[in-house]
Design an enzyme around this catalytic site. Structure first.
Site, PDB file in Angstrom:
ATOM      1  N   GLU A   1       0.874  -1.242   0.059  1.00 44.84           N
ATOM      2  CA  GLU A   1       0.091  -0.021   0.016  1.00 44.84           C
ATOM      3  C   GLU A   1       1.039   1.284  -0.006  1.00 44.84           C
ATOM      4  O   GLU A   1       1.969   1.255   0.673  1.00 44.84           O
ATOM      5  CB  GLU A   1      -0.982  -0.116   1.170  1.00 44.84           C
TER       6      GLU A   1
ATOM      7  N   LYS B   1       1.031   0.011 -40.547  1.00 49.51           N
ATOM      8  CA  LYS B   1       0.873  -1.233 -40.102  1.00 49.51           C
ATOM      9  C   LYS B   1      -0.363  -1.893 -39.648  1.00 49.51           C
ATOM     10  O   LYS B   1      -1.644  -1.330 -39.328  1.00 49.51           O
ATOM     11  CB  LYS B   1       1.524  -0.893 -38.299  1.00 49.51           C
TER      12      LYS B   1
ATOM     13  N   ARG C   1      -2.211  -4.727 -36.875  1.00 51.64           N
ATOM     14  CA  ARG C   1      -1.947  -5.420 -35.701  1.00 51.64           C
ATOM     15  C   ARG C   1      -2.367  -6.532 -35.814  1.00 51.64           C
ATOM     16  O   ARG C   1      -3.854  -6.675 -35.875  1.00 51.64           O
ATOM     17  CB  ARG C   1      -2.390  -4.569 -34.552  1.00 51.64           C
TER      18      ARG C   1
HETATM   19  C1  R5P Z   1      -0.206   2.237 -30.980  1.00 48.88           C
HETATM   20  O1  R5P Z   1      -0.376   1.844 -32.224  1.00 48.88           O
HETATM   21  C2  R5P Z   1       0.917   2.978 -30.372  1.00 48.88           C
HETATM   22  O2  R5P Z   1       1.241   3.996 -31.525  1.00 48.88           O
HETATM   23  C3  R5P Z   1       2.284   2.068 -30.465  1.00 48.88           C
HETATM   24  O3  R5P Z   1       2.665   1.886 -31.823  1.00 48.88           O
HETATM   25  C4  R5P Z   1       2.071   0.776 -29.731  1.00 48.88           C
HETATM   26  O4  R5P Z   1       1.357   0.876 -28.444  1.00 48.88           O
HETATM   27  C5  R5P Z   1       3.270   0.013 -29.483  1.00 48.88           C
HETATM   28  O5  R5P Z   1       3.196  -1.048 -28.929  1.00 48.88           O
HETATM   29  P1  R5P Z   1       4.099  -2.282 -29.001  1.00 48.88           P
HETATM   30  O6  R5P Z   1       5.554  -1.644 -28.399  1.00 48.88           O
HETATM   31  O7  R5P Z   1       3.769  -3.177 -28.087  1.00 48.88           O
HETATM   32  O8  R5P Z   1       4.295  -2.577 -30.212  1.00 48.88           O
END
Ligand code: R5P
Length: 289
Positions: free
Chosen positions: A40, A189, A191
């Site tokens: 805590e 990108k 995900r």
């Molecule tokens: C999300 O797209 C953010 O801009 C970062 O690219 C993301 O949080 C990075 O996460 P990680 O390092 O786990 O790929």
């Protein structure tokens, strides 16, 4: 004006003191040496704040730092502060800005609601959610950009190019590029899951160049590692990973071995903290009036 730093943000709070020529109020974070065995938090202000405008600096990550923030805000208010400005350098729980499924908590709003109990206004940096969420907070809230700080670093270290690892990072890298006077490009990108990302093939003008990949957050480092491998395969001479918020969770350190250098700001203190955003927050505080 006085500055109080929570234990997640003491170095940044002290840098802000220098920027603002303000007073610093020390805090005791342990009642007994070693703290409470159950983890805590404990706080005690070691100086007066009655009648003062107090800048409370505390990143709300990891979770116990949220509790510490609330304890500090309450103690500062009870001690008679006239005005409390919350500086939350990294806004933990700032990811969720909407109720996508019935029954979900809008976590960014939840945290803001509790900050607003004792604080009069809020400054934060590169909130992971859509920054429009700040307009729904119960107190005046502003996002401050950390990119000028990174831009100054890029300028002094003679980088040739900057790269946004995804489209979301374009708004950030644009600002760093303007300050550094260095061109930028971006990747697209996709995900796949929390740990895996895929990027669309794209030719980049990076052969023989020193390139910094610029993102708001590095979490697991998966995004950076994927972008770094692409830069290497296209002939970049030197690859640097740069972010505002260095969370560095799970396999981040292993993933970041794909880079020659890692740079983060002091919104989250880590061994990679090399740049301070104190000038950015100081300017924003002065602009509050
Ligand atoms: C999300 O797209 C953010 O801009 C970062 O690219 C993301 O949080 C990075 O996460 P990680 O390092 O786990 O790929």
């Amino acid at each position: 004006m006085k500055v109080v730093g929570g234990s997640a943000s003491v170095p940044l709070a002290k840098s802000l003191v220098r920027e603002l020529s303000a007073g610093y109020v020390d805090v005791a974070f342990e009642k007994h040496p070693g703290g409470f065995p159950d983890g805590e938090r404990y706080v005690r202000l070691l100086g007066p704040v009655a009648g003062d405008h107090v800048i409370l600096v505390q990143t709300t990550h990891p979770d116990p730092m949220i509790v510490e923030f609330l304890l500090l805000a309450d103690a500062i208010r009870d001690a008679g502060a006239r005005r409390i400005t919350a500086v939350v350098p990294y806004f933990g729980y700032g990811r969720q800005d909407n109720r996508f499924l019935e029954g979900e908590a809008i976590s960014a709003k939840t945290i803001a609601k509790h900050i607003a109990v004792d604080c009069d206004e809020l400054l934060t940096m590169a909130i992971p959610a859509n920054p429009d969420i700040l307009r729904t907070f119960p107190i005046r809230a502003r996002e401050v950009s950390g990119m000028p700080a990174l831009g100054r670093y890029f300028k002094s270290a003679n980088f040739d190019a900057l790269l946004a690892p995804d489209e979301g990072a374009i708004r950030h890298v644009k600002q760093a590029s303007a300050v550094a006077g260095v061109p930028f490009d971006f990747l697209v990108k996709e995900r796949i899951d929390s740990y895996t990302v895929r990027i669309e093939p794209k030719a980049l003008a990076v052969k023989g160049k020193s390139v910094a990949i610029v993102d708001d957050v590095i979490s697991t480092g998966g995004t950076i590692a994927t972008a770094a491998r692409e830069l290497r395969s296209q002939g970049a001479r030197r690859v640097t990973a740069a972010c505002v918020h260095g969370l560095f969770v799970d396999n981040a350190e292993a993933n970041l071995k794909t880079c020659d250098e890692v740079i983060a700001t002091d919104t989250i203190q880590s061994p990679h903290t090399k740049v301070s955003v104190a000038p950015e927050f100081a300017a924003a505080i002065r602009a509050l009036g």
